[in-house]
Design an enzyme around this catalytic site. Structure first.
Site, mmCIF file in Angstrom:
data_model
loop_
_atom_site.group_PDB
_atom_site.id
_atom_site.type_symbol
_atom_site.label_atom_id
_atom_site.label_comp_id
_atom_site.label_asym_id
_atom_site.label_seq_id
_atom_site.Cartn_x
_atom_site.Cartn_y
_atom_site.Cartn_z
ATOM 1 N N HIS A 1 48.682 -14.854 0.051
ATOM 2 C CA HIS A 1 49.444 -13.868 -0.186
ATOM 3 C C HIS A 1 50.158 -13.426 1.317
ATOM 4 O O HIS A 1 49.900 -13.568 2.375
ATOM 5 C CB HIS A 1 48.999 -12.484 -0.460
ATOM 6 C CG HIS A 1 48.228 -12.540 -1.625
ATOM 7 N ND1 HIS A 1 46.819 -12.821 -1.882
ATOM 8 C CD2 HIS A 1 48.543 -12.076 -2.984
ATOM 9 C CE1 HIS A 1 46.551 -12.828 -3.102
ATOM 10 N NE2 HIS A 1 47.459 -12.229 -3.797
ATOM 11 N N ASP B 1 48.020 -11.742 3.447
ATOM 12 C CA ASP B 1 46.641 -12.475 4.009
ATOM 13 C C ASP B 1 46.919 -12.981 5.265
ATOM 14 O O ASP B 1 46.233 -13.274 6.127
ATOM 15 C CB ASP B 1 46.528 -13.605 3.216
ATOM 16 C CG ASP B 1 46.162 -13.216 1.495
ATOM 17 O OD1 ASP B 1 45.741 -12.143 1.499
ATOM 18 O OD2 ASP B 1 46.202 -13.967 0.800
ATOM 19 N N MET C 1 51.287 -23.345 -2.565
ATOM 20 C CA MET C 1 51.595 -22.372 -3.260
ATOM 21 C C MET C 1 51.679 -20.774 -2.425
ATOM 22 O O MET C 1 51.079 -20.799 -1.516
ATOM 23 C CB MET C 1 50.781 -22.011 -4.565
ATOM 24 C CG MET C 1 50.901 -21.036 -5.214
ATOM 25 S SD MET C 1 50.076 -19.498 -4.769
ATOM 26 C CE MET C 1 48.556 -19.395 -5.792
ATOM 27 N N GLU D 1 51.233 -15.287 -13.668
ATOM 28 C CA GLU D 1 49.617 -15.122 -13.769
ATOM 29 C C GLU D 1 49.100 -13.824 -14.822
ATOM 30 O O GLU D 1 49.675 -12.717 -14.400
ATOM 31 C CB GLU D 1 48.839 -14.834 -12.606
ATOM 32 C CG GLU D 1 47.254 -15.092 -12.838
ATOM 33 C CD GLU D 1 46.756 -15.087 -11.495
ATOM 34 O OE1 GLU D 1 47.233 -15.462 -10.322
ATOM 35 O OE2 GLU D 1 45.588 -14.792 -11.427
ATOM 36 N N LYS E 1 46.766 -11.253 -16.917
ATOM 37 C CA LYS E 1 45.174 -10.770 -16.899
ATOM 38 C C LYS E 1 45.415 -9.667 -17.903
ATOM 39 O O LYS E 1 46.265 -8.712 -17.951
ATOM 40 C CB LYS E 1 44.835 -10.207 -15.340
ATOM 41 C CG LYS E 1 43.650 -9.813 -15.184
ATOM 42 C CD LYS E 1 43.310 -9.438 -13.794
ATOM 43 C CE LYS E 1 41.585 -9.331 -13.524
ATOM 44 N NZ LYS E 1 41.507 -8.824 -12.029
ATOM 45 N N GLU F 1 44.420 -18.249 -15.319
ATOM 46 C CA GLU F 1 43.344 -18.232 -14.605
ATOM 47 C C GLU F 1 42.166 -18.220 -15.680
ATOM 48 O O GLU F 1 42.198 -17.483 -16.580
ATOM 49 C CB GLU F 1 43.005 -17.114 -13.831
ATOM 50 C CG GLU F 1 41.685 -16.850 -13.075
ATOM 51 C CD GLU F 1 41.856 -15.809 -12.286
ATOM 52 O OE1 GLU F 1 42.633 -15.685 -11.102
ATOM 53 O OE2 GLU F 1 40.810 -15.214 -12.260
ATOM 54 N N HIS G 1 40.611 -14.899 -16.336
ATOM 55 C CA HIS G 1 41.137 -14.027 -16.915
ATOM 56 C C HIS G 1 41.592 -14.217 -18.683
ATOM 57 O O HIS G 1 41.457 -13.391 -19.206
ATOM 58 C CB HIS G 1 42.790 -13.849 -16.306
ATOM 59 C CG HIS G 1 42.809 -13.230 -14.951
ATOM 60 N ND1 HIS G 1 43.874 -13.346 -14.094
ATOM 61 C CD2 HIS G 1 42.003 -13.113 -13.972
ATOM 62 C CE1 HIS G 1 43.610 -13.062 -12.866
ATOM 63 N NE2 HIS G 1 42.321 -12.884 -13.025
ATOM 64 N N ASP H 1 44.449 -21.247 -11.783
ATOM 65 C CA ASP H 1 43.328 -20.803 -11.008
ATOM 66 C C ASP H 1 42.145 -20.887 -11.758
ATOM 67 O O ASP H 1 41.524 -20.555 -12.904
ATOM 68 C CB ASP H 1 43.746 -19.071 -10.857
ATOM 69 C CG ASP H 1 44.802 -18.778 -9.975
ATOM 70 O OD1 ASP H 1 45.418 -19.756 -9.511
ATOM 71 O OD2 ASP H 1 44.956 -17.514 -9.848
ATOM 72 N N ASP I 1 36.127 -8.890 -13.743
ATOM 73 C CA ASP I 1 36.800 -10.100 -13.157
ATOM 74 C C ASP I 1 35.975 -10.628 -12.243
ATOM 75 O O ASP I 1 35.802 -10.064 -11.080
ATOM 76 C CB ASP I 1 38.103 -9.706 -12.685
ATOM 77 C CG ASP I 1 39.112 -11.139 -12.125
ATOM 78 O OD1 ASP I 1 38.578 -12.102 -12.527
ATOM 79 O OD2 ASP I 1 39.711 -10.958 -11.229
ATOM 80 N N ASP J 1 35.264 -13.776 -10.908
ATOM 81 C CA ASP J 1 35.972 -14.970 -10.046
ATOM 82 C C ASP J 1 34.481 -15.728 -9.443
ATOM 83 O O ASP J 1 34.621 -15.940 -8.361
ATOM 84 C CB ASP J 1 36.553 -14.220 -8.698
ATOM 85 C CG ASP J 1 37.927 -13.449 -9.320
ATOM 86 O OD1 ASP J 1 38.461 -14.046 -10.412
ATOM 87 O OD2 ASP J 1 38.493 -12.732 -8.659
ATOM 88 N N ASP K 1 40.490 -19.977 -7.313
ATOM 89 C CA ASP K 1 40.753 -18.281 -7.307
ATOM 90 C C ASP K 1 39.539 -17.875 -7.552
ATOM 91 O O ASP K 1 39.133 -17.322 -8.574
ATOM 92 C CB ASP K 1 41.842 -17.988 -7.885
ATOM 93 C CG ASP K 1 41.992 -16.364 -7.659
ATOM 94 O OD1 ASP K 1 41.477 -16.114 -6.759
ATOM 95 O OD2 ASP K 1 42.864 -15.557 -8.460
HETATM 96 C C1 GLT Z 1 43.711 -11.528 -6.670
HETATM 97 C C2 GLT Z 1 43.828 -11.802 -8.144
HETATM 98 C C3 GLT Z 1 44.006 -13.130 -8.634
HETATM 99 C C4 GLT Z 1 45.500 -13.655 -8.203
HETATM 100 C C5 GLT Z 1 45.658 -13.442 -6.785
HETATM 101 C C6 GLT Z 1 47.142 -13.652 -6.588
HETATM 102 S S1 GLT Z 1 45.139 -11.975 -6.042
HETATM 103 O O1 GLT Z 1 42.636 -12.234 -6.045
HETATM 104 O O2 GLT Z 1 42.464 -11.472 -8.572
HETATM 105 O O3 GLT Z 1 43.675 -13.376 -9.788
HETATM 106 O O4 GLT Z 1 45.634 -14.889 -8.868
HETATM 107 O O5 GLT Z 1 47.810 -12.605 -6.310
HETATM 108 MN MN MN Z 2 43.992 -15.849 -10.041
HETATM 109 MN MN MN Z 3 40.375 -13.344 -11.298
#
Ligand code: GLT
Ligand code: MN
Ligand code: MN
Length: 389
Positions: free
Chosen positions: A56, A59, A90, A183, A185, A219, A222, A247, A257, A259, A289
């Site tokens: 980002h 970042d 990316m 993306e 979510k 993702e 998500h 992702d 979420d 991750d 991600d």
């Molecule tokens: C953040 C989010 C992710 C996105 C990223 C890109 S940032 O961590 O949870 O799913 O992909 O903006």
């Molecule tokens: Mn993501």
């Molecule tokens: Mn996520």
């Protein structure tokens, strides 16, 4: 560690700076790891064998950096990339952290917030392009609501469309040739996020002025938060030429979420995803991600990153085994034989085919009585995965 699972540049494994850079802050607790500079993160990723990284805008460049600080950071980061050979396929914009975006960016009711979001994104696109990014991700972090009394669901879609149309034109005007990847979510950090699934994004993309420039960045976590089958979303995106990025991570169903490390929860789903990507020859980054558990120190972060890539490569090998397994392939061939030679009646419509189909008699009962061997097929899949075939 066996060498065959060693990541190589051709595997295109990438990580977000925010992933291995996560300090383990969560809504209930403070950071547990020291923040690392972008340059330190480049070296960490090089050490574990990644091919590239994504970021980002903030970042890399703190939001309040002066132009002089920005130039120094960019110079140092470029030097670290050159030294390690890592690339930046990316880039994306942080449109969710600052209080100004508390009610969304492109869908905010306030035109000044929407205008600031466009400005911030154009600057971030410039930054991504400067590092050679080919894909630009849009995660609508706070594009949503807690209450529908606050914003019109319809107006929000129009605003989001207007912003993307504007930015597509910007991309063309600058000659950047970036592909935009949306993306989805379903929720978190907002109560409800707009366009909550990859399928919803795919429908929305067709309403854009430059739909050819825009695809998706699905993702794993998500789609799983929505209770959906991730590989099916990826297949749909691939089918229409819109799988621009993805992702990878993992997630227990029905949770926040999470991750988690790729493959750490739903191993069979991860297997069918890897098999899909490898079978169709998906050419893009395998981007993770995800982040290490909050319990981890620096070594744990490296173990996390290595684990994501290693699991992908093991599953890739398992997919090859599955594709070569004679019993599995025998069952599939049997399932797909045209026992009654009806194939010529399928496919593209013709009045002749329609007439023949209507005249034909089918043994509905016999067709319904056929066993399909899916129990055996699934068990064989598990045995391939468990390494006992
Ligand atoms: C953040 C989010 C992710 C996105 C990223 C890109 S940032 O961590 O949870 O799913 O992909 O903006
Ligand atoms: Mn993501
Ligand atoms: Mn996520």
């Amino acid at each position: 560690m066996s060498d065959q699972y060693q990541p190589k540049p051709e595997h295109k494994f990438t990580f977000g700076l925010w992933t291995v850079g996560s300090v383990g802050r969560d809504p209930f607790g403070a950071p547990v790891r020291k923040a690392k500079s972008p340059v330190e993160l480049v070296h960490l990723l090089a050490e574990v064998g990644a091919y590239g990284l994504n970021f980002h805008d903030n970042d890399l460049i703190p939001i309040d950096a002066t132009p002089v600080e920005r130039d120094r950071i960019v110079r140092d980061f470029k030097a670290a990339l050159k030294e390690t050979g890592l690339v930046v396929p990316m880039a994306t914009t942080n449109l969710f952290y600052e209080p100004v975006f508390k009610d969304g960016a492109f869908t905010s009711n306030d035109p000044s917030v929407r205008a600031y979001a466009l400005q911030k994104t154009m600057n971030a696109i410039d930054l991504g392009a400067e590092f050679g990014a080919q894909v630009y991700v849009f995660w609508g972090g706070r594009e949503g609501v807690e209450t529908d009394a606050s914003k019109s669901g319809l107006e929000s879609l129009k605003r989001f469309r207007e912003a993307l149309n504007f930015l597509c034109e910007y991309n063309l005007a600058q000659g950047y040739k970036l592909k935009f990847a949306l993306e989805a979510k379903p929720n978190e950090p907002r109560g409800d996020l707009y366009l909550p699934t990859t399928g919803a994004m795919l429908g929305f993309i067709e309403t854009l002025d430059h739909s050819e420039m825009v695809g998706v960045n699905p993702e794993v976590a998500h789609e799983q938060m929505s209770g959906l089958n991730f590989m099916h979303a990826v297949a749909q995106a691939w089918d229409v030429g819109k799988l621009f990025h993805l992702d990878l991570n993992d997630q227990a169903s029905g949770r926040y979420d999470q991750d988690f490390r790729f493959g750490s929860v739903n191993l069979k789903s991860a297997f069918f995803l890897v098999k899909f990507l490898e079978d169709v020859g998906y050419p893009g980054s395998r981007h993770f991600d995800a982040h290490a558990y909050r319990t981890e120190d620096e070594e744990g972060v490296k173990a996390f990153a290595r684990g994501c890539m290693r699991t992908y490569l093991i599953l890739k090998e398992k997919a090859e085994e599955w594709n070569k397994d004679q019993e599995i392939q025998g069952i599939l061939a049997e399932l797909n034989t045209d026992q009654e030679k009806v194939s010529p009646l399928l496919g593209v419509y013709s009045s002749e085919k329609a007439a023949k189909l209507k005249a034909r008699s089918f043994d509905r009962e016999a067709l319904g009585n056929r066993g399909l061997s899916y129990e055996r097929l699934d068990q064989l899949t598990l045995e391939v995965l468990l390494g006992v075939r």
